[in-house]
Design a protein around this motif. Structure first.
Motif, PDB file in Angstrom:
ATOM      1  N   LYS A 197       0.789  -1.186  -0.093  1.00 39.05           N
ATOM      2  CA  LYS A 197       0.026   0.012   0.048  1.00 39.05           C
ATOM      3  C   LYS A 197       0.890   1.198  -0.071  1.00 39.05           C
ATOM      4  O   LYS A 197       1.965   1.245   0.899  1.00 39.05           O
ATOM      5  CB  LYS A 197      -0.997  -0.002   1.037  1.00 39.05           C
ATOM      6  CG  LYS A 197      -0.371   0.043   2.500  1.00 39.05           C
ATOM      7  CD  LYS A 197      -1.332  -0.198   3.632  1.00 39.05           C
ATOM      8  CE  LYS A 197      -0.981  -0.269   4.932  1.00 39.05           C
ATOM      9  NZ  LYS A 197      -1.821  -0.406   6.108  1.00 39.05           N
ATOM     10  N   GLY A 198       0.454   2.183  -0.946  1.00 39.66           N
ATOM     11  CA  GLY A 198       1.182   3.392  -0.861  1.00 39.66           C
ATOM     12  C   GLY A 198       1.097   4.040  -2.073  1.00 39.66           C
ATOM     13  O   GLY A 198       0.012   3.678  -3.068  1.00 39.66           O
ATOM     14  N   ASP A 199       1.190   5.365  -2.416  1.00 41.38           N
ATOM     15  CA  ASP A 199       1.082   6.018  -3.590  1.00 41.38           C
ATOM     16  C   ASP A 199       1.910   5.747  -5.000  1.00 41.38           C
ATOM     17  O   ASP A 199       1.482   5.575  -5.879  1.00 41.38           O
ATOM     18  CB  ASP A 199       1.499   7.592  -3.520  1.00 41.38           C
ATOM     19  CG  ASP A 199       0.386   8.292  -2.261  1.00 41.38           C
ATOM     20  OD1 ASP A 199      -0.606   7.738  -2.023  1.00 41.38           O
ATOM     21  OD2 ASP A 199       1.141   9.099  -1.356  1.00 41.38           O
ATOM     22  N   ARG A 200       2.946   5.108  -4.523  1.00 41.28           N
ATOM     23  CA  ARG A 200       4.040   4.657  -5.549  1.00 41.28           C
ATOM     24  C   ARG A 200       4.888   3.646  -5.108  1.00 41.28           C
ATOM     25  O   ARG A 200       4.919   3.411  -3.734  1.00 41.28           O
ATOM     26  CB  ARG A 200       4.837   5.753  -6.132  1.00 41.28           C
ATOM     27  CG  ARG A 200       4.364   6.987  -6.877  1.00 41.28           C
ATOM     28  CD  ARG A 200       5.397   7.872  -7.495  1.00 41.28           C
ATOM     29  NE  ARG A 200       6.318   7.325  -8.533  1.00 41.28           N
ATOM     30  CZ  ARG A 200       5.913   6.832  -9.642  1.00 41.28           C
ATOM     31  NH1 ARG A 200       4.850   6.967 -10.321  1.00 41.28           N
ATOM     32  NH2 ARG A 200       6.840   6.421 -10.607  1.00 41.28           N
ATOM     33  N   PHE A 201       5.323   2.885  -5.844  1.00 45.22           N
ATOM     34  CA  PHE A 201       6.239   1.529  -5.597  1.00 45.22           C
ATOM     35  C   PHE A 201       7.662   1.860  -6.305  1.00 45.22           C
ATOM     36  O   PHE A 201       7.687   2.172  -7.657  1.00 45.22           O
ATOM     37  CB  PHE A 201       5.499   0.303  -5.803  1.00 45.22           C
ATOM     38  CG  PHE A 201       4.167   0.377  -5.103  1.00 45.22           C
ATOM     39  CD1 PHE A 201       3.980  -0.204  -3.842  1.00 45.22           C
ATOM     40  CD2 PHE A 201       3.006   0.632  -5.687  1.00 45.22           C
ATOM     41  CE1 PHE A 201       2.745  -0.392  -3.064  1.00 45.22           C
ATOM     42  CE2 PHE A 201       1.861   0.623  -5.065  1.00 45.22           C
ATOM     43  CZ  PHE A 201       1.816   0.006  -3.789  1.00 45.22           C
ATOM     44  N   LEU A 202       8.634   1.441  -5.641  1.00 40.67           N
ATOM     45  CA  LEU A 202      10.002   1.204  -6.293  1.00 40.67           C
ATOM     46  C   LEU A 202      10.450  -0.070  -6.147  1.00 40.67           C
ATOM     47  O   LEU A 202      10.430  -0.919  -5.134  1.00 40.67           O
ATOM     48  CB  LEU A 202      10.885   2.282  -5.520  1.00 40.67           C
ATOM     49  CG  LEU A 202      12.621   2.245  -5.706  1.00 40.67           C
ATOM     50  CD1 LEU A 202      12.660   2.734  -7.112  1.00 40.67           C
ATOM     51  CD2 LEU A 202      13.225   2.872  -4.705  1.00 40.67           C
ATOM     52  N   PHE A 203      10.952  -0.325  -7.335  1.00 41.34           N
ATOM     53  CA  PHE A 203      11.588  -1.993  -7.540  1.00 41.34           C
ATOM     54  C   PHE A 203      12.786  -1.690  -7.884  1.00 41.34           C
ATOM     55  O   PHE A 203      13.235  -1.425  -9.071  1.00 41.34           O
ATOM     56  CB  PHE A 203      10.543  -2.667  -8.484  1.00 41.34           C
ATOM     57  CG  PHE A 203       9.345  -2.687  -8.227  1.00 41.34           C
ATOM     58  CD1 PHE A 203       8.712  -3.887  -7.556  1.00 41.34           C
ATOM     59  CD2 PHE A 203       8.324  -1.727  -8.557  1.00 41.34           C
ATOM     60  CE1 PHE A 203       7.336  -3.722  -7.247  1.00 41.34           C
ATOM     61  CE2 PHE A 203       7.229  -1.694  -8.172  1.00 41.34           C
ATOM     62  CZ  PHE A 203       6.459  -3.050  -7.467  1.00 41.34           C
ATOM     63  N   ARG A 204      13.720  -2.199  -6.901  1.00 44.41           N
ATOM     64  CA  ARG A 204      15.072  -2.165  -7.310  1.00 44.41           C
ATOM     65  C   ARG A 204      15.887  -3.767  -7.491  1.00 44.41           C
ATOM     66  O   ARG A 204      15.516  -4.595  -6.618  1.00 44.41           O
ATOM     67  CB  ARG A 204      16.135  -1.536  -6.207  1.00 44.41           C
ATOM     68  CG  ARG A 204      17.605  -1.530  -6.355  1.00 44.41           C
ATOM     69  CD  ARG A 204      18.338  -0.812  -5.379  1.00 44.41           C
ATOM     70  NE  ARG A 204      17.685   0.550  -5.189  1.00 44.41           N
ATOM     71  CZ  ARG A 204      17.373   1.066  -4.080  1.00 44.41           C
ATOM     72  NH1 ARG A 204      17.196   0.329  -2.980  1.00 44.41           N
ATOM     73  NH2 ARG A 204      16.786   2.425  -3.998  1.00 44.41           N
ATOM     74  N   GLY A 205      16.220  -3.730  -8.663  1.00 41.73           N
ATOM     75  CA  GLY A 205      17.250  -5.077  -9.037  1.00 41.73           C
ATOM     76  C   GLY A 205      18.771  -4.880  -8.911  1.00 41.73           C
ATOM     77  O   GLY A 205      19.070  -3.837  -9.406  1.00 41.73           O
ATOM     78  N   GLU A 206      19.456  -5.691  -8.153  1.00 40.05           N
ATOM     79  CA  GLU A 206      20.786  -5.511  -7.955  1.00 40.05           C
ATOM     80  C   GLU A 206      21.480  -6.952  -8.254  1.00 40.05           C
ATOM     81  O   GLU A 206      20.957  -7.795  -7.788  1.00 40.05           O
ATOM     82  CB  GLU A 206      21.213  -4.988  -6.725  1.00 40.05           C
ATOM     83  CG  GLU A 206      20.753  -3.653  -6.252  1.00 40.05           C
ATOM     84  CD  GLU A 206      21.026  -2.974  -4.977  1.00 40.05           C
ATOM     85  OE1 GLU A 206      21.819  -1.998  -4.945  1.00 40.05           O
ATOM     86  OE2 GLU A 206      20.440  -3.587  -3.865  1.00 40.05           O
ATOM     87  N   ILE A 207      22.743  -6.827  -8.950  1.00 40.36           N
ATOM     88  CA  ILE A 207      23.247  -7.951  -9.261  1.00 40.36           C
ATOM     89  C   ILE A 207      24.312  -8.546  -7.762  1.00 40.36           C
ATOM     90  O   ILE A 207      24.952  -7.757  -7.303  1.00 40.36           O
ATOM     91  CB  ILE A 207      24.395  -7.714 -10.310  1.00 40.36           C
ATOM     92  CG1 ILE A 207      23.610  -7.564 -11.738  1.00 40.36           C
ATOM     93  CG2 ILE A 207      25.275  -9.108 -10.294  1.00 40.36           C
ATOM     94  CD1 ILE A 207      22.554  -8.536 -12.002  1.00 40.36           C
ATOM     95  N   THR A 208      23.903  -9.800  -7.504  1.00 42.34           N
ATOM     96  CA  THR A 208      24.577 -10.385  -6.278  1.00 42.34           C
ATOM     97  C   THR A 208      25.888 -11.038  -6.753  1.00 42.34           C
ATOM     98  O   THR A 208      26.753 -10.856  -6.240  1.00 42.34           O
ATOM     99  CB  THR A 208      23.776 -11.200  -5.644  1.00 42.34           C
ATOM    100  OG1 THR A 208      22.319 -10.535  -5.426  1.00 42.34           O
ATOM    101  CG2 THR A 208      23.974 -11.849  -4.325  1.00 42.34           C
ATOM    102  N   LYS A 209      25.604 -11.951  -7.986  1.00 36.50           N
ATOM    103  CA  LYS A 209      26.618 -12.846  -8.314  1.00 36.50           C
ATOM    104  C   LYS A 209      26.761 -12.681  -9.934  1.00 36.50           C
ATOM    105  O   LYS A 209      26.082 -13.343 -10.532  1.00 36.50           O
ATOM    106  CB  LYS A 209      26.369 -14.146  -7.826  1.00 36.50           C
ATOM    107  CG  LYS A 209      27.407 -15.254  -8.408  1.00 36.50           C
ATOM    108  CD  LYS A 209      28.819 -15.067  -8.064  1.00 36.50           C
ATOM    109  CE  LYS A 209      29.859 -16.110  -8.414  1.00 36.50           C
ATOM    110  NZ  LYS A 209      30.016 -16.252  -9.864  1.00 36.50           N
ATOM    111  N   PRO A 210      27.714 -11.948 -10.588  1.00 36.86           N
ATOM    112  CA  PRO A 210      27.755 -12.013 -12.050  1.00 36.86           C
ATOM    113  C   PRO A 210      28.382 -13.072 -12.431  1.00 36.86           C
ATOM    114  O   PRO A 210      29.141 -13.981 -11.738  1.00 36.86           O
ATOM    115  CB  PRO A 210      28.639 -10.756 -12.230  1.00 36.86           C
ATOM    116  CG  PRO A 210      29.458 -10.500 -10.949  1.00 36.86           C
ATOM    117  CD  PRO A 210      28.551 -10.935  -9.934  1.00 36.86           C
TER     118      PRO A 210
END
Length: 149
Positions: free
Chosen positions: A96-109
């Protein structure tokens, strides 16, 4: 506003994202692309909710998967592509919120397998709140022209 930089992968990711009908359908926007990290934002829309008015878990998983996949695109050569082969999502708090942020980050290249972690945050009044996390495994595809981009 999309975070600009001088990375070779930027245009390829923007073009690929623009071809994602699912992300366009839900109104998701790329907001940050940098080596190893991609962010996607989404405004609250009642059409994307479950029966209690929270952002649907399927929407959360789909956007986290896209953020993690595009983070993996920042690690590969231009002629290669990425497909998800596995992911796990932990839903920690109602969406629940006005907006949502989705962050993808590399853990193991890696040269054939890449592992990425994603975090989803609700944004509204007060500080951003962590609502979900994902760990995803991505497969690098080469020599598959039909999957370019």
């Amino acid at each position: 506003m999309l975070d600009k930089g001088n990375n070779d992968f930027r245009e390829r990711i923007e073009t690929s994202f623009a071809h994602q009908g699912a992300m366009a359908l839900i109104g998701a926007e790329l907001t940050r692309i940098q080596k190893g990290t991609v962010e996607i934002e989404l405004s609250y829309d009642q059409k994307l909710t479950q029966q209690h008015g929270f952002l649907h878990a399927g929407i959360i998983a789909a956007v986290l998967d896209s953020a993690c996949t595009y983070a993996a695109y920042t690690m590969i050569e231009p002629e290669a592509s990425i497909l998800t082969i596995e992911f796990k999502v932990n839903l920690m708090s109602p969406g629940k919120g006005d907006r949502f942020l989705f962050r993808g980050e590399i853990t193991k290249p890696g040269s054939n397998i890449i592992v990425a972690d994603g975090r989803a945050y609700s944004i509204g009044d007060g500080p951003a709140k962590l609502i979900a996390s994902m760990t995803g495994t991505k497969m690098v595809l080469r020599g598959r022209e039909e999957l370019a981009g």
